[in-house]
Design a protein around this motif. Structure first.
Motif, PDB file in Angstrom:
ATOM      1  N   VAL A 169       0.845  -1.191   0.000  1.00  0.00           N
ATOM      2  CA  VAL A 169       0.000   0.000   0.000  1.00  0.00           C
ATOM      3  C   VAL A 169       0.881   1.242   0.000  1.00  0.00           C
ATOM      4  O   VAL A 169       1.806   1.338   0.807  1.00  0.00           O
ATOM      5  CB  VAL A 169      -0.887   0.025   1.269  1.00  0.00           C
ATOM      6  N   GLY A 253      -6.410   2.125  -7.078  1.00  0.00           N
ATOM      7  CA  GLY A 253      -6.557   2.767  -5.782  1.00  0.00           C
ATOM      8  C   GLY A 253      -7.517   3.923  -5.917  1.00  0.00           C
ATOM      9  O   GLY A 253      -8.203   4.066  -6.940  1.00  0.00           O
ATOM     10  N   SER A 256      -8.865   7.265   0.197  1.00  0.00           N
ATOM     11  CA  SER A 256      -8.894   6.459   1.418  1.00  0.00           C
ATOM     12  C   SER A 256      -9.983   7.010   2.322  1.00  0.00           C
ATOM     13  O   SER A 256      -9.937   8.181   2.698  1.00  0.00           O
ATOM     14  CB  SER A 256      -7.538   6.528   2.111  1.00  0.00           C
ATOM     15  N   MET A 264      -2.879   3.630  -2.991  1.00  0.00           N
ATOM     16  CA  MET A 264      -2.727   2.799  -4.184  1.00  0.00           C
ATOM     17  C   MET A 264      -2.226   1.427  -3.741  1.00  0.00           C
ATOM     18  O   MET A 264      -1.386   1.342  -2.829  1.00  0.00           O
ATOM     19  CB  MET A 264      -1.693   3.417  -5.139  1.00  0.00           C
ATOM     20  N   LEU A 265      -2.725   0.382  -4.374  1.00  0.00           N
ATOM     21  CA  LEU A 265      -2.240  -0.970  -4.104  1.00  0.00           C
ATOM     22  C   LEU A 265      -1.283  -1.403  -5.210  1.00  0.00           C
ATOM     23  O   LEU A 265      -1.501  -1.089  -6.381  1.00  0.00           O
ATOM     24  CB  LEU A 265      -3.418  -1.962  -4.043  1.00  0.00           C
TER      25      LEU A 265
END
Lengths: 315, 315
Positions: A169, A253, A256, A264-265
């Motif tokens: 992450v 992503g 949040s 972002m992943l």
């Protein structure tokens, strides 16, 4: 009296297509919370570093769940809580959830674990109510369970841990304020059925992709046609961050929680590093100070603070 | 010329909380389709039993996909198709999908499989367009893939097979007419965000429950707060059927596709038998003729018709 010190980690709610139901627990950043047992029914909240926390426990996100816990136990116990608040309120990465979850998990340790995880989530939701006016579990559930969780239902509570392949992450927290309540208010109460269908196709795809460990499917499913188009306008640089992070290989992503943090992943750590660099560059160019975090998924949730190892990790 | 005979099974679209994206393939009922290769570009449709099918191939759900296939191949081939239509149009259990999927899978066999499953789904969708005016894949995907499928997206096509524990399906088809187009028209174009959130929590729970083989979670997730409340009013006996089937142990269920068929899932065969009995009783008391089916999940989709075994299964 007995004392315990825990790490209460940040969490990412919504995970793009799972508004109000999905959440993920990260390794960093985390609050450090020292909790000491008292023999009266008091809850005393202190900041470890002078950060201005509400000291009335009923108005504090760590205090309210503890008051509820004492009421439930109906015994002469109380808690002193000293919080080192590394996750800043209003960041969108589960600051209030960390305080609430950290407090109840620590208290549960001190009392020899009379509460189940689900009961702890229920208690921690009282902290969320203090913070945003609404009991929600999409941050406290992953903070207590660790990993990725689905909150299928709040009343009755139904939390489902979702297995996942290794994921990294990258998070950027631009130093602007977006209040959860405001971010909620700009959402429309009605959405187009065709968009809702697209969204539930995507969340179904994301859950299947995580459980199948199919990075391609995870990536294709990380699309939000309902919340992101509305909320992203509150976050300067959002479009640019997203575009550039995808260009360097992020799976996907978005916002949040209710923002302003963007996450972002990535499938590997080196990509997550590139992604974090892109995030930093965008906000440097915009002249907006920003905190950047890079993290694994935290599969444990709130854990004991390990003085030897964890002091290095404190930001 | 080369001839082939296939079984084209019924399918259940939506699966309660997966409107327009989920589908399941059953063993029974099924159409029997005999397809013969021709050396011109004609498609000739015939009924095996006098059932009044549209004979213009462009207006026939089996014909339209075959015309599209011939166009794609651009060769001098054509097909004679003889259909024994056991799945009645308007039943809500994928009658048009069975004809479309059966036709393209059979033709693909005859041509030594030049098309992938996804290409066959794309072709079969031309049949769905003939039937309902809209290209959709939530029936043709499970009919061609078998099992349970998620159609995450149609354009571009993204079909995800979802694994599942043993499940038994009970279906009742009350002999009333609900046209797909009408069933679509009564849906509102907008839905409440809070209901959409509930729905995508449920579809995420259902996918997780299927993949985890968690019958409890499957059961809790089989809830539709958006489509069922609107469409079920078109189906007399719906509320009663659902209540009684749940009472005898069904995991859950609802409207199959756009109805009027109702389906229920059970974890074992004996429960599925009890469920089928309840369905029969309700419609007997209402004085509405109804067909009842009991089936496993069909993990193969369209398959070759086996004269020795399958003749027993023909209803």
């Amino acid at each position: 009296m007995k004392t315990i010190k825990v790490k209460a980690p940040a969490t990412i709610a919504n995970l793009v297509c799972g508004f109000d139901v999905l959440g993920l627990c990260t390794e960093v950043p985390f609050d450090i919370m020292e909790v000491r047992l008292r023999d009266d029914r008091e809850v005393i909240i202190k900041s470890a570093d002078g950060y201005p926390l509400p000291t009335d426990p009923a108005l504090n996100t760590a205090g309210a769940p503890l008051l509820e816990m004492i009421k439930k136990l109906d015994k002469d116990i109380g808690f002193d809580v000293i919080i080192q608040k590394n996750i800043k309120p209003g960041s969108g990465i589960g600051s209030s959830a960390a305080s609430a979850a950290g407090a109840v998990v620590a208290a549960n340790f001190l009392l020899n674990q009379p509460f189940t995880k689900d009961e702890l989530v229920r208690l921690a939701m009282f902290g969320e109510k203090v913070a945003s006016g609404v009991k929600h579990a999409d941050n406290v559930a992953p903070c207590i369970y660790g990993g990725i969780t689905l909150v299928r239902s709040i009343f009755p509570l139904d939390i489902i841990p979702i297995t996942a392949p290794p994921l990294y992450v990258s998070i950027v927290h631009p130093q602007i304020e977006v209040r959860t309540a405001d971010a909620r208010q700009i959402l429309r109460k009605e959405v187009l059925l065709k968009n809702a269908v697209k969204q539930w196709g995507n969340i179904a795809g994301l859950v299947a992709g995580l459980m199948k460990e199919d990075y391609g499917l995870i990536s294709r499913s990380l699309e939000d046609v309902i919340i992101e188009p509305v909320r992203s306008v509150l976050i300067p640089g959002f479009v640019d961050v997203k575009k550039k992070c995808l260009q360097v290989g992020a799976l996907g992503g978005g916002i949040s929680g209710s923002g302003p943090s963007i996450f972002m992943l990535s499938a590997d750590e080196s990509t997550a590093t590139l992604v974090a660099q892109e995030m930093e560059d965008v906000y440097q160019q915009l002249g907006i100070p920003a905190h950047i975090y890079k993290s694994n998924i935290n599969c444990q949730g709130v854990t004991l603070f390990d003085e030897t190892n964890d002091n290095h990790a404190v930001l």
